[in-house]
Design a protein around this motif. Structure first.
Motif, PDB file in Angstrom:
ATOM      1  N   THR A  50       0.832  -1.197   0.000  1.00 45.82           N
ATOM      2  CA  THR A  50       0.000   0.000   0.000  1.00 45.82           C
ATOM      3  C   THR A  50       0.867   1.247   0.000  1.00 45.82           C
ATOM      4  N   LYS A  98       0.365   5.356   0.688  1.00 42.65           N
ATOM      5  CA  LYS A  98      -0.480   6.477   1.096  1.00 42.65           C
ATOM      6  C   LYS A  98       0.235   7.730   0.620  1.00 42.65           C
ATOM      7  N   TYR A 115      -2.217  12.332   3.954  1.00 42.56           N
ATOM      8  CA  TYR A 115      -2.291  11.425   2.810  1.00 42.56           C
ATOM      9  C   TYR A 115      -3.734  11.325   2.327  1.00 42.56           C
ATOM     10  N   ASP A 116      -4.006  11.939   1.167  1.00 44.67           N
ATOM     11  CA  ASP A 116      -5.364  11.990   0.620  1.00 44.67           C
ATOM     12  C   ASP A 116      -5.702  10.792  -0.250  1.00 44.67           C
ATOM     13  N   ASN A 117      -4.686  10.085  -0.739  1.00 42.78           N
ATOM     14  CA  ASN A 117      -4.897   8.983  -1.682  1.00 42.78           C
ATOM     15  C   ASN A 117      -4.220   7.714  -1.191  1.00 42.78           C
ATOM     16  N   THR A 118      -4.876   6.596  -1.421  1.00 42.30           N
ATOM     17  CA  THR A 118      -4.320   5.295  -1.069  1.00 42.30           C
ATOM     18  C   THR A 118      -4.331   4.417  -2.315  1.00 42.30           C
ATOM     19  N   GLN A 159      -3.514   0.499  -3.611  1.00 42.73           N
ATOM     20  CA  GLN A 159      -3.297  -0.883  -3.201  1.00 42.73           C
ATOM     21  C   GLN A 159      -2.457  -1.612  -4.240  1.00 42.73           C
ATOM     22  N   TYR A 189       4.818  10.498   0.749  1.00 43.91           N
ATOM     23  CA  TYR A 189       4.201   9.175   0.791  1.00 43.91           C
ATOM     24  C   TYR A 189       4.845   8.292   1.849  1.00 43.91           C
ATOM     25  N   CYS A 227       4.955   3.850   2.527  1.00 45.23           N
ATOM     26  CA  CYS A 227       4.633   2.573   1.901  1.00 45.23           C
ATOM     27  C   CYS A 227       4.669   1.477   2.967  1.00 45.23           C
ATOM     28  N   GLU A 262      -1.218  -2.029   6.609  1.00 44.91           N
ATOM     29  CA  GLU A 262      -1.849  -1.858   7.924  1.00 44.91           C
ATOM     30  C   GLU A 262      -1.346  -2.948   8.885  1.00 44.91           C
TER      31      GLU A 262
END
Length: 129
Positions: free
Chosen positions: A21, A23, A31-34, A36, A76, A78, A81
């Protein structure tokens, strides 16, 4: 960077097969975008001479982030979770393509995992051309 500068591929290495991931945001620690993982991480096996299995890499992840604005700095992290995220890193996108826009850049990558890593870095430092 893709041909028009609106996408970037980020690569990193882990020891565990956890999620891939990214972010991403235009403000530090926001971080507005994720994004995958598109493909599972891969492990590479390198041999030297006639020896087999001398070096096996960690799991190398690749993730492309797209829809980027020109001439902008992005921040970003990386990871995943489950396993946690890296320290924050950043990059700057190129200016919008035009007849006047010029970009010069260099990329050097060495995972630093073998005895040859130090030799490679020393060679690059001694010959900056």
């Amino acid at each position: 960077v893709n041909a028009d500068g609106s996408a970037m591929t980020i690569s990193w290495m882990t020891n565990a097969a956890l999620g891939s991931t990214i972010k991403l945001g235009r403000q530090s620690r926001v971080y507005d975008n994720t994004y995958q993982g598109q493909e599972p991480p891969r492990r590479y096996n390198y041999t030297y001479g006639h020896q087999e299995g001398v070096y096996v890499s960690g799991l190398i992840h690749h993730q492309t982030v797209s829809g980027l604005a020109y001439d902008s700095t992005y921040y970003y992290v990386c990871g995943s979770e489950e396993g946690g995220f890296s320290a924050e890193h950043s990059f700057k996108t190129p200016p919008k393509p035009s007849a006047e826009a010029t970009v010069t850049f260099a990329v050097v990558g060495d995972l630093g995992q073998t005895r040859f890593s130090r030799i490679n870095v020393q060679a690059m430092i001694s010959d900056p051309s």
